[in-house]
Design a protein around this motif. Sequence first.
Motif, PDB file in Angstrom:
ATOM      1  N   ALA A 622       0.830  -1.211   0.000  1.00 53.44           N
ATOM      2  CA  ALA A 622       0.000   0.000   0.000  1.00 53.44           C
ATOM      3  C   ALA A 622       0.860   1.256   0.000  1.00 53.44           C
ATOM      4  CB  ALA A 622      -0.940  -0.013   1.204  1.00 53.44           C
ATOM      5  N   THR A 623       1.924   1.259   0.785  1.00 50.28           N
ATOM      6  CA  THR A 623       2.823   2.417   0.817  1.00 50.28           C
ATOM      7  C   THR A 623       3.509   2.619  -0.525  1.00 50.28           C
ATOM      8  OG1 THR A 623       3.242   2.198   3.185  1.00 50.28           O
ATOM      9  CG2 THR A 623       4.893   3.360   1.899  1.00 50.28           C
ATOM     10  N   LEU A 624       4.003   1.553  -1.123  1.00 50.61           N
ATOM     11  CA  LEU A 624       4.716   1.670  -2.396  1.00 50.61           C
ATOM     12  C   LEU A 624       3.800   2.153  -3.510  1.00 50.61           C
ATOM     13  CD1 LEU A 624       6.894  -1.579  -2.273  1.00 50.61           C
ATOM     14  CD2 LEU A 624       7.622   0.765  -1.837  1.00 50.61           C
ATOM     15  N   LEU A 625       2.549   1.753  -3.490  1.00 48.10           N
ATOM     16  CA  LEU A 625       1.622   2.188  -4.528  1.00 48.10           C
ATOM     17  C   LEU A 625       1.392   3.695  -4.497  1.00 48.10           C
ATOM     18  CD1 LEU A 625      -1.024  -0.684  -4.433  1.00 48.10           C
ATOM     19  CD2 LEU A 625       0.503  -0.130  -6.327  1.00 48.10           C
ATOM     20  N   SER A 632       1.793  -3.253 -13.702  1.00 51.27           N
ATOM     21  CA  SER A 632       0.924  -4.420 -13.560  1.00 51.27           C
ATOM     22  C   SER A 632       1.251  -5.137 -12.257  1.00 51.27           C
ATOM     23  CB  SER A 632       1.074  -5.378 -14.739  1.00 51.27           C
ATOM     24  OG  SER A 632       2.366  -5.950 -14.762  1.00 51.27           O
ATOM     25  N   MET A 633       0.338  -6.025 -11.871  1.00 51.18           N
ATOM     26  CA  MET A 633       0.530  -6.816 -10.661  1.00 51.18           C
ATOM     27  C   MET A 633       0.148  -8.258 -10.942  1.00 51.18           C
ATOM     28  SD  MET A 633      -1.422  -8.328  -8.068  1.00 51.18           S
ATOM     29  CE  MET A 633      -1.082  -8.920  -6.417  1.00 51.18           C
ATOM     30  N   LEU A 647      -5.545  -1.695  -6.189  1.00 55.07           N
ATOM     31  CA  LEU A 647      -5.091  -1.748  -7.583  1.00 55.07           C
ATOM     32  C   LEU A 647      -6.209  -1.347  -8.539  1.00 55.07           C
ATOM     33  CD1 LEU A 647      -3.123  -5.104  -7.399  1.00 55.07           C
ATOM     34  CD2 LEU A 647      -2.112  -2.859  -7.716  1.00 55.07           C
ATOM     35  N   GLN A 648      -7.423  -1.776  -8.237  1.00 55.94           N
ATOM     36  CA  GLN A 648      -8.552  -1.446  -9.098  1.00 55.94           C
ATOM     37  C   GLN A 648      -8.811   0.057  -9.108  1.00 55.94           C
ATOM     38  OE1 GLN A 648     -12.139  -3.518  -8.054  1.00 55.94           O
ATOM     39  NE2 GLN A 648     -13.236  -2.890  -9.906  1.00 55.94           N
ATOM     40  N   ARG A 651      -6.360   1.634 -11.292  1.00 58.18           N
ATOM     41  CA  ARG A 651      -6.437   1.117 -12.665  1.00 58.18           C
ATOM     42  C   ARG A 651      -5.140   0.416 -13.078  1.00 58.18           C
ATOM     43  NH1 ARG A 651      -9.657   6.002 -15.904  1.00 58.18           N
ATOM     44  NH2 ARG A 651     -11.513   5.992 -14.532  1.00 58.18           N
ATOM     45  N   ILE A 652      -4.621  -0.372 -12.161  1.00 57.15           N
ATOM     46  CA  ILE A 652      -3.425  -1.177 -12.437  1.00 57.15           C
ATOM     47  C   ILE A 652      -3.885  -2.599 -12.724  1.00 57.15           C
ATOM     48  CG2 ILE A 652      -1.259  -2.063 -11.497  1.00 57.15           C
ATOM     49  CD1 ILE A 652      -1.101   0.427  -9.755  1.00 57.15           C
ATOM     50  N   PRO A 653      -3.549  -3.162 -13.872  1.00 59.05           N
ATOM     51  CA  PRO A 653      -4.011  -4.522 -14.216  1.00 59.05           C
ATOM     52  C   PRO A 653      -3.512  -5.561 -13.213  1.00 59.05           C
ATOM     53  CG  PRO A 653      -3.076  -3.402 -16.122  1.00 59.05           C
ATOM     54  CD  PRO A 653      -2.757  -2.559 -14.938  1.00 59.05           C
ATOM     55  N   ASN A 654      -4.382  -6.519 -12.888  1.00 59.40           N
ATOM     56  CA  ASN A 654      -4.054  -7.590 -11.961  1.00 59.40           C
ATOM     57  C   ASN A 654      -4.121  -8.927 -12.692  1.00 59.40           C
ATOM     58  OD1 ASN A 654      -3.795  -9.278  -9.677  1.00 59.40           O
ATOM     59  ND2 ASN A 654      -6.033  -9.369  -9.502  1.00 59.40           N
TER      60      ASN A 654
END
Length: 824
Positions: A622-625, A632-633, A647-648, A651-654
């Motif tokens: 959470a901190t790094l984001l 992507s993840m 992530l959603q 808007r980072i693809p999972n």
Amino acid sequence: MRLAITAFIAGGSLLLFLPKVPEYWAFACIAFSALCLLVMCFTHQATLTKKLAIIGLLFVMGFAWNARYAENRLENILAIELEGKELNLEGRVAALPQSNSSGAKFAFEVDRATLGKKVLDQFPRRIYLSWQPAWKNPQEIPDIIPGQRWKFKSKLKRPYGSLNPYTFDFERWSFHQDFGASGSVRAGELSLDKDIAWTEIELRMELMRWHLRKKIRSMLPDDARYAGVLIALVMGDQNAINQDDWQVFNATGIGHLISISGLHVTMLACVGASFAAFIWRRRTLPLIAPVSKVAAISGFTTAFVYAWLAGFQIPAQRTMYMVGVVAFALWTGRNPRSFDIWWWALAFVLLIDPMAPYTPGFWLSFGAVAAILYAMGDSSGLLGIPTGKESQVHWTLRVAQALREACRVQTVVTLALLPFTLYWFYQVSVVSPLANAFAIPLVSYIVTPLAIIGAILPEFIGRWLMWPAHAVMEYLAIALEWMANWSWSVVWSRQPEWWLLLAAGVGIVYAIRPGDIADTWKRRLLGIVFSVPLFISPFQLLSASRISQGEFRVSVLDIGQGTAVLIETKNRRLLYDTGPIQGKKDDAGQRIILPYLRGRGVDRIDRMVISHSDSDHVGGAATLLKHIQFDSMMGSLPSNNSLLQNLQQRRIPNIPCRYGQRWMWDGVEFFIWHPDETTVFSNQHPRKPNEMSCVLEVRNTQSSLWLTGDVEKQGEAKITERLDADMLKEIGARELIFMAPHHGSKTSSSLALLKRLDPDQAFAQNGYRNRYGHPHPDVTARYRGLDIPFYQTPETGFQTWLFKNNAKSSTHFWRHDIKRLWHR
């Protein structure tokens, strides 16, 4: 004089470059000093030989002084055989504690230590303790007050901290503070049989600081957000300031104001001197001693008391010593030059605290003052005060000149501290000049005086000063937060190499030199251009080890009981897991991973891989984001995990992690070995996420690296089944580096998997003396029995593995590579 002080400092610095200090160094120093004394005695005139002898003697004295300083601290280390054992300690609280709702941390002077009924004679005299409520039986921790005597049951360990580049070094800090051990309190009993003696001035000052902190808190509402800032301005204790507020202060470049700075000490010293002069001018008192001398002594006494109240922080020390040198000069009828005062303050700081150069405050404080003294020429120009005939000009012109000089001082300080700021914090605040333009007057001339006077006066009067001080700080913080949110407010860069710092320093010295700016601005601007390479990637890449096509570098962070591994190819980066989280705010992302990435100049990562949902693997995500861009993840997470929701929103693809997935980056292949391709992550093992760990192999033509998360025997058995003849043939004769699954637990590293893979080397990320006992002795013996070198991060620190195309992997261990005086 300057040369003599330099020789003393250089002699002390020599100690830091020696791998060890054997006895022959002591004999060499004695012989050299004796020779210098003989030369001085038989040389009657001040010849060059005599001067060299004096310098040589001071050089040896500096070396001997620092060596003795180090030996005193090295003697204060806990014996290895006492680590982890329950000890009975008797002693007292030695300094102002760090206290909050979750517990307390404090320095403790040990008078008596016992193991069972055995009294321990050789025991550290000063240790660092943490008293946290037990999670099984939570209870309120009592107030910890300096001078209190306690009987504690505790478990200790030698000073140990995770050791990574660009991160906080707890071991160095412990050495600096003379802590011979750190540990936790299991139970405590307060003893009231003794009190603080009047001769123990230092301890009484710490008790006074504790009462002052408590008084300030009581005068403000419980929800006063900036109470910690007012405490820091009055007494230098910054522990109560919120980390989010620190980020705003640093982003706007006013972090130097949120403490007892040299400006505040100077201001109070002037107040003390003025008040003493006002009193001493009455009647016949000037006949006893001149007013100027009394004022000088009063100013120094005020600076001394305030610096002591501030815990003798380096900026406060530096200012106090400079005031003291000026006071001494007035009493002895001398007229010292500005830089002579600076040199004497530097000598006093290093004489008392040889470890001071390891702190950012040392470089920022002395660097700023040196730049001002150099750039402004004489002392009259420092404040923009006209002298002689110029003093008769109209007041508006005098104010305009003062403003011009103030702007020049701010510009000089900003430029001069640029290399230091980048080296220590990897960032430069673009809005700093603007923020400081209104923050310095507000904090220095409104907030700080109101807070200090309010803290001195009785509570029923002081609260009426504390409230407006807090209100001004609130409105200032609103403006600062608005400026910090500007997209261009902060420029980030990796930690510069020494040659870039040297080039920038030469250019800055030329740019800020004294003299008229109007006629030389073009040449000054050319000097500033020398600092530009600090921010340009091609110049930074010259100092970084390049990765060629088909090669990759692996950084195994010393993360404690958790996992975090950074993999870099020529143009791409992958972060495997994000380390542990402790409590609500202390996570490895903020404490270790983010500083490491900032120091490396990394602000974008192509893929984050989360092995599974345990907190020691997902804790820092959470901190790094918030601070790093992720494209992507991939991971083995249940569908209701909060990280997926985060992530959603961004808007980072999972991508779910499944066996058989593979991709190629820059000639390096990535392959997923586990979990099974039919895994449904909405209903995975709710009580056993370890078995769902995402197992990743990274390979090039020569090497294969396996990252295994916390997979255990059941998952290892499935991987062993998948390693049939064809898959083993695909791995081929590559050198294989294997991460011990689940930090080396007893339920992993199965013999079948190890025999099937037959790794050449293995490593484990685990915490020092962790409560789980990882790696288990049986597992360690298993690797040893198979002749597999097994490296553990508590022993090696940060690990770097470089996988070449045409050679075997090369490894560097940070704990072994770095020169550490206290590990000799």
